[in-house]
Motif scaffolding. Structure first.
Motif, PDB file in Angstrom:
ATOM      1  N   ALA A 186      -4.342   7.344  -1.105  1.00  0.00           N
ATOM      2  CA  ALA A 186      -3.492   6.481  -0.279  1.00  0.00           C
ATOM      3  C   ALA A 186      -4.283   5.754   0.796  1.00  0.00           C
ATOM      4  CB  ALA A 186      -2.381   7.312   0.356  1.00  0.00           C
TER       5      ALA A 186
ATOM      6  N   ALA B  44       1.982   1.474   3.370  1.00  0.00           N
ATOM      7  CA  ALA B  44       1.754   2.779   2.737  1.00  0.00           C
ATOM      8  C   ALA B  44       0.277   3.175   2.752  1.00  0.00           C
ATOM      9  CB  ALA B  44       2.271   2.753   1.297  1.00  0.00           C
ATOM     10  N   TRP B  45      -0.613   2.195   2.737  1.00  0.00           N
ATOM     11  CA  TRP B  45      -2.051   2.498   2.723  1.00  0.00           C
ATOM     12  C   TRP B  45      -2.560   2.802   4.114  1.00  0.00           C
ATOM     13  CZ3 TRP B  45      -2.566   3.234  -2.096  1.00  0.00           C
ATOM     14  CH2 TRP B  45      -1.979   2.381  -3.031  1.00  0.00           C
ATOM     15  N   ASN B  46      -1.720   2.641   5.098  1.00  0.00           N
ATOM     16  CA  ASN B  46      -2.205   2.777   6.471  1.00  0.00           C
ATOM     17  C   ASN B  46      -1.192   3.491   7.339  1.00  0.00           C
ATOM     18  OD1 ASN B  46      -4.043   2.489   8.464  1.00  0.00           O
ATOM     19  ND2 ASN B  46      -3.620   0.324   8.867  1.00  0.00           N
TER      20      ASN B  46
ATOM     21  N   ALA C  85       1.902  10.394   6.065  1.00  0.00           N
ATOM     22  CA  ALA C  85       1.162  11.172   5.074  1.00  0.00           C
ATOM     23  C   ALA C  85       1.069  12.624   5.519  1.00  0.00           C
ATOM     24  CB  ALA C  85      -0.229  10.579   4.876  1.00  0.00           C
TER      25      ALA C  85
ATOM     26  N   SER D 138      -4.267   6.264   4.829  1.00  0.00           N
ATOM     27  CA  SER D 138      -3.261   7.285   5.137  1.00  0.00           C
ATOM     28  C   SER D 138      -3.795   8.684   4.872  1.00  0.00           C
ATOM     29  CB  SER D 138      -1.999   7.066   4.298  1.00  0.00           C
ATOM     30  OG  SER D 138      -1.514   5.771   4.463  1.00  0.00           O
TER      31      SER D 138
ATOM     32  N   GLY E  17      -0.271   6.385  -2.294  1.00  0.00           N
ATOM     33  CA  GLY E  17       0.095   5.329  -1.342  1.00  0.00           C
ATOM     34  C   GLY E  17       1.337   4.623  -1.817  1.00  0.00           C
TER      35      GLY E  17
ATOM     36  N   TYR F  84       5.192   9.685  -2.886  1.00  0.00           N
ATOM     37  CA  TYR F  84       4.557   8.400  -2.571  1.00  0.00           C
ATOM     38  C   TYR F  84       4.968   7.983  -1.169  1.00  0.00           C
ATOM     39  CZ  TYR F  84       2.774   7.862  -7.254  1.00  0.00           C
ATOM     40  OH  TYR F  84       2.064   8.041  -8.401  1.00  0.00           O
ATOM     41  N   LEU F  85       4.053   7.293  -0.492  1.00  0.00           N
ATOM     42  CA  LEU F  85       4.272   7.021   0.925  1.00  0.00           C
ATOM     43  C   LEU F  85       5.249   5.896   1.197  1.00  0.00           C
ATOM     44  CD1 LEU F  85       0.713   7.505   2.289  1.00  0.00           C
ATOM     45  CD2 LEU F  85       2.756   8.408   3.337  1.00  0.00           C
TER      46      LEU F  85
END
Lengths: 333, 357
Positions: A219, A193-195, A200, A222, A156, A186-187
């Motif tokens: 992540a 980034a977590w969503n 992703a 994601s 993430g 990494y996003l």
């Protein structure tokens, strides 16, 4: 307008009424403070929430869950629970470290459980997970399923915690196949980034195009994008935190479990039995606090031989024969 | 309010009263919605009031949130005078906060608390100001639309701050994404009455700053330039007022003010920069400025209202069974709607006139 003023004038009375409600029974009361992402994050917070719900059902405790609207609210919410004389306050996530420290000092008789950080306070039970150990096992499994010798990792945000997953994962894969090649992405740099499943998915498709056969994704929400990509390309993905195997059966090799639910449930149970202890408790592969998941959805993917090899690795980690590299220690050097 | 009275009330006060009535209307509508969720509106209102005024700590927390919203609201309201819509407050405030954390590291040798705070203030203001001035410059020089550039600058700010946090100013003793903590001289003291809430004299300073800004924008040549550009850029330039100058300067000041969030968050609260500390305060600032209708002084009550709602959000989760923190977002939306539906006020007057015509 006048009505509003009247409510204002009676405010102290209201406050008194709220505070003076006696606790109806001797039932144990547990308050849970979740991170901003909340109980539906399909991951870390969701797991804590499930653990508490299980405790409510099986142990007959009364619970109240709140989701913090911002980082400053952690302290207010824990404090509100303490002022309401809840028996145990559970704070989930490393963001709550500072606020738990402050409140633990302010309410020295209040018991806290902090998940994912060490508060180093006499009235706090701190639970930390050895993510690198669990990642080591799934990394080994990934290498077993990547005959071409290429595996992928998608994180993430680029934060130390996720690096810890990554270093453990590579080390596990190298144990099985020393020549293994790793693709890593990494996003993003914001909470988004977590969503962000679409991004992703793009990253995962790209890694598959470049020859990756298994991708481990850490992540949050994601992750579903990576599972989609794996299903599209008939490749494999590895989930994280809770058991995500059911999300795309047949495309998810396993999930690296972080048993936050177990940690929460165990702590409430110990509290009820009067055996609650404070201090730092580490959940590693030994106690199966971090683990790889096996269920009907990946039964055909993980063979008996795989399992045997993984269990062998687990024993060696527990015995200290294998030292899994820990990013938290590496970054200090 | 009767029509005949209305004529005698000065425009600014009438406009203020309308906003207040609009906001109360929005709040009441929001509370009525609780009924559908099966929670009594009276209880929800009590929870909200109690959570913001119930104790010294609660009130201190409300003022703490208010401080974020004053800064974020001003960052939108000032360029708005010059006709610009700054939605880059989020990026400007993160850059400003990072600069405050940097100041703590760079100025580690400073012994005097006054100097330390001044140094950090200058760093936050300049960093945020430069971040705001970049879109201002692009607009002035190239005509690039500020809505596009400011929002893109938000992402760049997120990248820059996370790079500095993880690789340059990283606290080696922490496993979290945060910078080296500030020394004592850099830390702002909270008021003891607030009983642990991280807010002290800073809130008074911010209120005074808002008042000064209001006076400056109303009475100074600079304020006139912004207004002339915002009202009619072509007419302004005919009189020799440079629109690019107004854009650049207003964006610099707005960014600088957003950057002062470094004082609230880094010097006042966490004493370090943490990635993701802001719960989108920069974007809430747009709503704060909207409810204030772009009026600089109006930012104060508006920011206070948003502070109450932000503080109340968590308490709603805690104190009620059927409504959650999300209700406060509904209330925020309805308040904005209540304040923005300004045209409704003219309706009775127009009907009255038509009848008497």
């Amino acid at each position: 307008m006048r009505n509003l003023l009247r409510i204002h004038a009676f405010l102290p009375l209201w406050a008194l009424a709220v505070l003076s409600v006696p606790s109806a029974s001797a039932q144990l009361r547990v308050g849970l403070v979740l991170e901003r992402s909340g109980k539906d994050d399909k991951s870390f917070n969701a797991s804590a929430y499930q653990g508490l719900k299980r405790a409510e059902k099986e142990l007959g405790v009364s619970t109240k869950t709140v989701e913090a609207p911002d980082n400053a609210a952690y302290e207010s919410l824990q404090r509100a629970f303490a002022e309401k004389k809840f028996d145990l306050i559970i704070a989930v996530g490393f963001h709550q470290l500072e606020s738990v420290k402050k409140n633990a000092a302010r309410f020295p008789n209040q018991k806290f459980l902090l998940v994912d950080e060490d508060a180093k306070a006499p009235n706090v039970r701190s639970v930390m997970f050895e993510e690198h150990e669990g990642s080591y096992l799934v990394g080994a499994l990934a290498a077993m399923h990547a005959p071409g010798g290429k595996i992928g990792f998608i994180g993430g945000m680029d934060v130390p915690l996720i690096r810890r997953f990554e270093t453990g994962y590579v080390a596990g894969a190298k144990k099985i196949n020393p020549k293994v090649q790793m693709l890593s992405n990494y996003l993003g740099v914001t909470g988004e980034a977590w969503n962000n499943p679409p991004k992703a998915k793009e990253l995962a498709l790209d890694q598959f195009n470049r020859g990756a056969e298994v991708i481990f994704v850490a992540a949050g929400n994601s992750g579903v994008g990576v599972f989609d990509a794996a299903a599209d390309r008939k490749k494999l993905a590895i989930g994280v935190d809770s058991n995500q195997n059911w999300l795309k059966p047949g495309s998810i090799l396993t999930s690296m479990l972080k048993r936050v639910d177990e940690a929460v449930y165990d702590s409430v149970k110990l509290f009820k039995e009067g055996k609650f202890t404070t201090g730092l408790i580490r959940y590693g592969v030994k106690s199966k606090g971090v683990d790889y998941s096996l269920d009907e959805h990946n039964a055909r993917l993980v063979t008996e031989a795989d399992k045997k090899q993984l269990e062998q690795l687990r024993t060696e980690i527990v015995k200290g024969k294998i030292k899994v590299p820990d990013y938290y220690l590496i970054q200090k050097k | 309010m009767k029509n005949s009275d209305q004529l005698r009330i000065p425009h600014s006060i009438r406009s203020f009263l309308r906003s207040v009535v609009g906001a109360i209307g929005g709040l009441l509508a929001g509370l009525l919605i609780c009924r559908f969720a099966g929670e009594s509106p009276g209880k929800v209102l009590t929870v909200l009031l109690n959570s913001s005024f119930g104790s010294g700590y609660d009130f201190g927390m409300t003022l703490f949130y208010m401080a974020y919203f004053i800064l974020a609201g001003l960052a939108v309201a000032i360029p708005f005078k010059a006709g610009l819509f700054n939605i880059g407050g989020e990026g400007q405030l993160t850059i400003g906060a990072l600069a405050a954390a940097w100041a703590g590291v760079a100025g580690a040798g400073i012994q005097s608390p006054v100097l330390a705070v001044l140094f950090a203030t200058a760093a936050s203001f300049l960093a945020g100001g430069i971040w705001g001035a970049i879109p201002g410059y692009l607009k002035a020089r190239r005509g690039s639309h500020e809505v596009i550039t400011t929002i893109m600058m938000n992402f760049i700010a997120a990248g820059v701050t996370s790079y500095f946090t993880l690789y340059v100013l990283k606290d080696p003793d922490s496993s979290q994404a945060e910078t080296i903590p500030l020394s004592m001289v850099f830390q702002l003291k909270p008021f003891a009455v607030f009983n642990g809430a991280p807010m002290g004299g800073l809130i008074l300073a911010l209120m005074a700053m808002t008042l000064v800004l209001h006076l400056v924008l109303r009475n100074s040549v600079w304020g006139y330039r912004l207004k002339a550009t915002g009202e009619n850029e072509t007419a302004g330039s005919t009189f020799g007022i440079s629109a690019p100058g107004a854009w650049l300067s207003s964006m610099f000041v707005a960014g600088g003010i957003a950057g002062l969030t470094g004082l609230v968050e880094v010097l006042g609260n966490s004493h370090r920069f943490k990635i993701g500390f802001s719960a989108d305060y920069g974007f809430v600032g747009i709503a704060v400025a909207l409810v204030a209708r772009g009026n600089i002084l109006g930012i104060l009550p508006s920011a206070f209202l948003f502070g109450v709602l932000q503080k109340g959000a968590g308490s709603l989760d805690l104190e009620t069974d059927k409504v959650t923190r999300d209700l406060t977002y509904i209330i925020q939306g309805l308040i904005i709607l209540g304040v923005a539906s300004d045209g409704l006020w003219e309706l009775p007057a127009r009907l009255w006139r038509r009848r008497n015509a």
